[in-house]
Design a protein around this motif. Sequence first.
Motif, PDB file in Angstrom:
ATOM      1  N   ASN A 130      -7.547  -0.118   1.698  1.00 18.49           N
ATOM      2  CA  ASN A 130      -6.905  -0.194   3.140  1.00 18.49           C
ATOM      3  C   ASN A 130      -8.201  -0.125   4.121  1.00 18.49           C
ATOM      4  O   ASN A 130      -8.065  -0.572   5.298  1.00 18.49           O
ATOM      5  CB  ASN A 130      -6.109   1.085   3.476  1.00 18.49           C
ATOM      6  CG  ASN A 130      -4.725   0.876   2.858  1.00 18.49           C
ATOM      7  OD1 ASN A 130      -4.467  -0.152   2.303  1.00 18.49           O
ATOM      8  ND2 ASN A 130      -3.777   1.770   2.660  1.00 18.49           N
ATOM      9  N   GLN A 131      -9.057   0.595   3.770  1.00 14.02           N
ATOM     10  CA  GLN A 131     -10.392   0.449   4.816  1.00 14.02           C
ATOM     11  C   GLN A 131     -11.046  -0.701   4.813  1.00 14.02           C
ATOM     12  O   GLN A 131     -11.702  -0.803   5.909  1.00 14.02           O
ATOM     13  CB  GLN A 131     -11.422   1.804   4.132  1.00 14.02           C
ATOM     14  CG  GLN A 131     -10.933   3.111   4.025  1.00 14.02           C
ATOM     15  CD  GLN A 131     -11.670   4.088   3.491  1.00 14.02           C
ATOM     16  OE1 GLN A 131     -12.717   3.702   2.713  1.00 14.02           O
ATOM     17  NE2 GLN A 131     -11.596   5.594   3.433  1.00 14.02           N
ATOM     18  N   ARG A 132     -10.765  -1.641   4.135  1.00 12.81           N
ATOM     19  CA  ARG A 132     -11.434  -2.975   4.174  1.00 12.81           C
ATOM     20  C   ARG A 132     -10.314  -3.555   4.756  1.00 12.81           C
ATOM     21  O   ARG A 132     -10.688  -4.954   4.741  1.00 12.81           O
ATOM     22  CB  ARG A 132     -11.979  -3.307   2.766  1.00 12.81           C
ATOM     23  CG  ARG A 132     -12.975  -2.363   2.026  1.00 12.81           C
ATOM     24  CD  ARG A 132     -14.312  -2.189   3.000  1.00 12.81           C
ATOM     25  NE  ARG A 132     -14.936  -3.326   3.185  1.00 12.81           N
ATOM     26  CZ  ARG A 132     -16.022  -3.729   2.414  1.00 12.81           C
ATOM     27  NH1 ARG A 132     -16.378  -3.006   1.279  1.00 12.81           N
ATOM     28  NH2 ARG A 132     -16.755  -4.891   2.299  1.00 12.81           N
ATOM     29  N   GLY A 133      -9.390  -3.314   5.047  1.00 12.67           N
ATOM     30  CA  GLY A 133      -8.113  -4.085   5.648  1.00 12.67           C
ATOM     31  C   GLY A 133      -7.537  -4.799   4.800  1.00 12.67           C
ATOM     32  O   GLY A 133      -6.649  -5.828   5.105  1.00 12.67           O
ATOM     33  N   SER A 155       0.852  -1.002   0.013  1.00 14.28           N
ATOM     34  CA  SER A 155       0.000  -0.061  -0.190  1.00 14.28           C
ATOM     35  C   SER A 155       0.822   1.281  -0.029  1.00 14.28           C
ATOM     36  O   SER A 155       0.164   2.501   0.407  1.00 14.28           O
ATOM     37  CB  SER A 155      -1.070   0.011   1.172  1.00 14.28           C
ATOM     38  OG  SER A 155      -2.092  -0.962   1.097  1.00 14.28           O
ATOM     39  N   LYS A 160      -6.353   3.983  -0.710  1.00 11.81           N
ATOM     40  CA  LYS A 160      -7.211   4.244   0.380  1.00 11.81           C
ATOM     41  C   LYS A 160      -8.435   3.569   0.611  1.00 11.81           C
ATOM     42  O   LYS A 160      -8.968   3.078   1.872  1.00 11.81           O
ATOM     43  CB  LYS A 160      -7.722   5.906   0.260  1.00 11.81           C
ATOM     44  CG  LYS A 160      -8.313   6.443   1.017  1.00 11.81           C
ATOM     45  CD  LYS A 160      -8.736   7.883   1.010  1.00 11.81           C
ATOM     46  CE  LYS A 160      -9.563   8.545   2.096  1.00 11.81           C
ATOM     47  NZ  LYS A 160     -10.012   9.866   1.740  1.00 11.81           N
ATOM     48  N   LYS A 161      -9.022   3.322  -0.408  1.00 12.27           N
ATOM     49  CA  LYS A 161     -10.233   2.381  -0.312  1.00 12.27           C
ATOM     50  C   LYS A 161     -10.119   1.036   0.151  1.00 12.27           C
ATOM     51  O   LYS A 161     -10.832   0.355   0.871  1.00 12.27           O
ATOM     52  CB  LYS A 161     -10.994   2.332  -1.843  1.00 12.27           C
ATOM     53  CG  LYS A 161     -12.424   2.116  -1.658  1.00 12.27           C
ATOM     54  CD  LYS A 161     -13.380   2.557  -2.949  1.00 12.27           C
ATOM     55  CE  LYS A 161     -14.924   1.903  -2.566  1.00 12.27           C
ATOM     56  NZ  LYS A 161     -15.701   2.451  -4.078  1.00 12.27           N
TER      57      LYS A 161
END
Length: 270
Positions: free
Chosen positions: A135-138, A40, A132-133
Amino acid sequence: MRDINSGKELVNKIKSFTKNYDFEIIATEVKSELTRFAESYIHQNVAETNLNLTIKIINENKIGTVCMNSIDESTISKNIEKAIEVTKITPKLDYLYRLLTPQSYKIKSKYSKDTANFTPLNRAQLVKQLIKKVNQRGYEAAGAFKTEESTLLVANSEGVFVFDQRTKVDFNCVIIRNNSTAHTSFIDSDVTNFNIEKVTDELLETALRNVKQIEIDPGVYTVILSPEAVAEIINYAGYTAFNGKMIMEGKSFICHNQDKKDFPGDYNCF
């Protein structure tokens, strides 16, 4: 070779050094820029420009070929002299080598100014949006994003002249979380067709279906492949089976399976 006019200048320059010998030339120039990311994070941005010029001199059915990565007059002149010297010592061909005469060509444009002018910052912004997107879901993301501008010139002493410019967008990405993974890729000539939101949503949708994995016994199963998986299989088969050299050498499975159905559906080996 910035444009068609610089391509014509190159051909005229080569003509002035060939001493009335017949010739063929192929010139390519590729400018590519690549952004890589892993865990990431964007960790690399590179750019390169490669030029290759191949000149073939034909002298009484004898051929001398030279390759170079520079098109300055001194380099072209010295290499053409070498090619001419080669034709004086090489054996004649056992067939008559004929040059193509001028023809008309219909070339569908695959050039996009938006792609040619796409910057490292533009690529980074799209990669950042994807990271970013997910990462928000792990999930962590890794992949590469390349934009490319290329030029091709083909010409000969009979008056053949073909010039083409193209652009390319090449994106691939893998996201991972524990055992849950997903992969996608995108190839096009126009970067405006690249929808990063759609790509991200498809990645997450695939990954979230790939969470609770179970072991299965060996057996015959129906498998639904993604377009990327099918493309990988066809690409691999292209250079290991579906080419004349492999067939002539008897190394392709096609050699012993003509007229047999080797693939699902209505396709037979030719």
